[in-house]
Design an enzyme around this catalytic site. Structure first.
Site, short mmCIF file in Angstrom:
data_model
loop_
_atom_site.label_atom_id
_atom_site.label_comp_id
_atom_site.label_asym_id
_atom_site.label_seq_id
_atom_site.Cartn_x
_atom_site.Cartn_y
_atom_site.Cartn_z
N ASP A 107 0.82 -1.21 0.00
CA ASP A 107 0.00 0.00 0.00
C ASP A 107 0.86 1.27 0.00
O ASP A 107 0.78 2.07 0.92
CB ASP A 107 -0.94 -0.04 1.23
N ASP A 164 -1.58 -2.81 -3.92
CA ASP A 164 -1.89 -1.37 -3.93
C ASP A 164 -0.59 -0.64 -4.16
O ASP A 164 -0.09 0.11 -3.32
CB ASP A 164 -2.61 -0.91 -2.65
N TYR A 191 -1.38 4.45 -6.16
CA TYR A 191 -2.64 5.14 -5.78
C TYR A 191 -2.92 6.27 -6.76
O TYR A 191 -2.00 6.79 -7.36
CB TYR A 191 -2.51 5.69 -4.35
N ASN A 198 -6.58 -3.98 -4.82
CA ASN A 198 -7.84 -3.50 -5.40
C ASN A 198 -7.67 -2.14 -6.08
O ASN A 198 -8.30 -1.88 -7.10
CB ASN A 198 -8.95 -3.46 -4.35
N HIS A 236 -3.04 -9.62 -1.45
CA HIS A 236 -3.25 -8.22 -1.04
C HIS A 236 -4.19 -8.14 0.17
O HIS A 236 -3.91 -7.46 1.15
CB HIS A 236 -3.82 -7.39 -2.19
N HIS A 264 -10.60 -2.79 7.38
CA HIS A 264 -11.36 -3.73 6.56
C HIS A 264 -11.77 -5.00 7.30
O HIS A 264 -12.71 -5.67 6.89
CB HIS A 264 -10.55 -4.15 5.32
N HIS A 282 -3.46 -4.20 2.32
CA HIS A 282 -4.87 -3.78 2.27
C HIS A 282 -5.25 -2.92 3.46
O HIS A 282 -5.70 -1.80 3.26
CB HIS A 282 -5.80 -4.99 2.13
N HIS A 285 -4.08 -0.48 6.14
CA HIS A 285 -2.88 0.35 6.18
C HIS A 285 -2.30 0.39 7.58
O HIS A 285 -2.39 1.38 8.30
CB HIS A 285 -3.19 1.77 5.68
#
Ligand SMILES: *[C@@H]1O[C@H](CO)[C@@H](O)[C@H](O)[C@H]1NC(C)=O
Length: 334
Positions: A52, A85, A88, A123, A217, A226, A252, A254
């Protein structure tokens, strides 16, 4: 990249190579592309795990990168794993998207990070041009880059199983909100996921490596924003439990996390602190086996030998926040 090699899976190429490479014919049987990376001469292996991250250095990405360089040097790492990720907010727009250089090449500049990177998609990467991230053109721009949907990395002492987890998650299909996802090559989703599970199971079952490490991920277990990914708990976790997997590593959420399974030896390790962190976000309700949770930025290191694994989590200043050591149980074959 020294010692880095891979076997192409394309059937056409195999036909050509079959004359010279006996193993090529064999490798067409397994569907996941396989790569090889040698362990050190003494059989040990060390690497960093980051997730990420791609924000053109912002949100402490550059500070985390600097500390990765320092720790990478100290541990003399063999390679780096990205849990996805990568770029971004919406992946890459194409192979000519300068975010690739701005968020990767120009950020991870330390000498110790000039090693092979092995990456999966997150994602957010699926919101852009997926084929671009997988493209060999990027590997020409920066030879460290390797990102595929799912693949196997044989590093002698350990085998790594990279799993494309985004297509498992139902809500990206049924309720994408205002995002568009690049599902080229994924549909029908059901078949894609079923085939992938079969391939992962077969690859795990055939593995004779001392350490088996699965990378995705999305978290299987997480108490971050999440929480647990139910689709993975239901479909992927039983396969990992049945095949003596030691570690599942993801991003995923953070944050940095270590959660122990309460029913198997699997350790769930989240390294999703590559840039923007979600301070104070606790989403997961399942607190079973939680050993460590940090809602700031940072990364993880892993050192493997035949007898043990040493894993450490670091913050943006390079301070060690949490450590775990796992001894390898000797399996006695019946
Ligand atoms: C960078 O890291 C420091 C230390 O953890 C933190 O206080 C600060 O808020 C972070 N900055 C950003 C933009 O995330």
């Amino acid at each position: 990249m020294a010692g880095f090699s891979y076997k192409y899976k394309s059937k056409a190429l195999c036909l050509v190579l079959a004359f010279t490479l006996g193993s090529c014919l064999f490798s067409t049987l397994a569907k996941l592309q396989r790569f090889e990376h040698p362990s050190n001469a003494d059989g040990s292996l060390s690497f960093l795990v980051i997730g990420d991250w791609g924000r053109r250095g912002a949100y402490n990405q550059s500070q985390v990168a600097f500390q990765m360089g320092r720790i990478g040097e100290e541990l003399d790492i063999n390679f780096i794993i990205s849990t996805g990720d990568n770029f971004y907010e919406n992946g890459l727009t194409g192979i000519d998207d300068t975010a690739f250089e701005e968020s990767f090449t120009n950020v991870y500049t330390a000498k110790s990070l000039q090693k092979q990177w092995y990456s999966v998609l997150g994602n957010h990467d699926y919101r852009g041009d997926v084929e671009a991230q997988l493209s060999p053109v990027l590997r020409k721009i920066d030879g460290r880059w390797l990102c595929l949907r799912s693949f196997v990395l044989n590093a002698e002492i350990a085998e790594f199983f990279f799993v494309d987890t985004t297509p498992f998650v139902e809500k990206y299909f049924s309720n994408p909100e205002d995002h568009t996802y690049d599902w080229n090559g994924i549909s029908p989703q059901k078949d894609y996921v079923a085939d992938l599970l079969k391939d992962v199971e077969l690859a795990l079952r055939e593995s004779t490596a001392k350490w088996k490490i699965v990378i995705g991920h999305h978290g299987i277990r997480s108490i971050g924003y999440h929480g647990d990914t139910q689709e993975l708990v239901k479909k992927l976790l039983p396969i990992l439990e049945a095949n003596n997997v030691d570690f599942y590593m993801n991003g995923h959420d953070h944050c940095l996390e270590h959660i122990s399974s309460t029913v198997s030896p699997i350790q769930f390790l989240t390294s999703g602190g590559g840039s923007r962190a979600w301070r104070g976000d606790f989403g997961g309700l399942n607190q079973d086996g939680v050993k460590f949770y940090y809602d700031g930025q940072g990364f993880m290191s892993v050192q493997l030998t035949q007898s043990d694994a040493k894993i450490m989590f670091y913050d943006v200043f390079g301070n060690v926040l949490h450590k775990l050591s796992v001894a390898k149980q000797a399996y006695s074959a019946m």
